[in-house]
Scaffold this active site. Structure first.
Site, PDB file in Angstrom:
ATOM      1  N   ASP A  11      -3.013  -2.594   1.435  1.00  0.00           N
ATOM      2  CA  ASP A  11      -3.038  -1.677   0.238  1.00  0.00           C
ATOM      3  C   ASP A  11      -4.227  -0.861   0.153  1.00  0.00           C
ATOM      4  O   ASP A  11      -5.444  -1.270   0.171  1.00  0.00           O
ATOM      5  CB  ASP A  11      -2.953  -2.456  -1.019  1.00  0.00           C
ATOM      6  CG  ASP A  11      -1.731  -3.200  -1.353  1.00  0.00           C
ATOM      7  OD1 ASP A  11      -0.580  -2.707  -0.793  1.00  0.00           O
ATOM      8  OD2 ASP A  11      -1.786  -4.250  -1.822  1.00  0.00           O
ATOM      9  N   ASP A 130       9.667  -2.526  -6.630  1.00  0.00           N
ATOM     10  CA  ASP A 130       8.722  -3.397  -7.459  1.00  0.00           C
ATOM     11  C   ASP A 130       9.510  -3.664  -8.664  1.00  0.00           C
ATOM     12  O   ASP A 130      10.128  -3.076  -9.428  1.00  0.00           O
ATOM     13  CB  ASP A 130       7.436  -2.501  -8.174  1.00  0.00           C
ATOM     14  CG  ASP A 130       6.645  -2.088  -6.814  1.00  0.00           C
ATOM     15  OD1 ASP A 130       6.424  -2.630  -5.933  1.00  0.00           O
ATOM     16  OD2 ASP A 130       5.988  -0.891  -6.930  1.00  0.00           O
TER      17      ASP A 130
END
Length: 251
Positions: A11, A130
């Protein structure tokens, strides 16, 4: 029988690898190029790079950093963040990505999935979802988990597949960064209703968590970040552990 894959995730924010809990409380986790090289040495099956603020900041993925990482690795490399057009996809493939991960832009414009699939092949298209449980139902969120959509996760997974997605990266926001285990219920539900591979993401904290997600769901891969970045689990030891329990992995 296809081997189950172990996938570290980088990330990225401001050119650094970071990790948070439930998509917030972000902390530094190291240099992404250095980490990428380490994961190749540890025999990771693939690598995922997600520029986590590109969409919210309305900018493109860090292509130069993608190029530097691609030069260091020889495993399949998926890149996501801020991808909105075919040209964005082409630019990332040209600097070394093997696949692209599209999330918010795919949700807002499912035809983008179809366009990328037709031009570059469905194997190139990873649709990232998500998801958060609200009142015992799993729903899709976009914009880095900031925007609720009101759409059920399983419905969007099926739509993404129908539009040409080759794979789904399913991240449980409830479990993300908690190291309390993957969200087995929604992972099982999505991997059972689609015919494309599903990558489980969010919640990995122990080797048992990987065992459980592979034995109790039909997912094809498991993704993790902080436990790998901070050396809590080494990938070679994890693969030996899984293989000893009858799970088919590439040692």
């Amino acid at each position: 029988m296809l081997k189950k894959r172990i996938i570290p995730c980088l990330d990225i924010r401001d050119g650094r690898t970071v990790k948070g809990v439930n998509f917030i409380d972000i902390r530094d986790a190291g240099d992404p190029v250095e980490l990428a090289g380490r994961y190749v040495d540890q025999r990771a099956d693939e690598l995922v790079f997600l520029d986590i603020t590109a969409t919210v900041e309305k900018r493109k993925t860090l292509a130069e950093l993608v190029r530097r990482i691609a030069e260091e690795i020889n495993i399949p490399f998926t890149v996501g963040g801020g991808i909105e057009t075919i040209d964005d996809v082409a630019a990332l493939l040209n600097v070394g990505a093997d696949k692209v991960s599209i999330n918010s832009s795919a949700f807002r414009n499912p035809q983008l999935i179809t366009q990328v699939s037709k031009q570059f092949g469905s194997q190139c298209v990873v649709v990232a979802i998500d998801t958060r449980m609200v009142n015992n139902e799993w729903f899709v969120l976009i914009d880095g988990g900031r925007t609720p959509t009101g759409v059920r996760t399983k419905d969007w997974a099926l739509t993404a597949e129908r539009h040409g997605a080759g794979e789904i990266l399913l991240t449980s926001m409830n479990a993300d960064g908690t190291e309390s285990g993957f969200s087995l219920g929604i992972t099982s539900e999505v991997s059972n209703i689609v015919s494309i591979p599903v990558i489980a993401s969010g919640g990995a904290g122990t080797m048992d968590h990987f065992r459980d997600v592979f034995m109790k769901t039909s997912c094809s891969a498991a993704l993790a970040a902080s436990i790998f970045h901070y050396g809590e689990i080494e990938i070679p030891e994890l693969k030996k552990y899984l293989a000893a329990r009858g799970i088919n992995v590439r040692i």
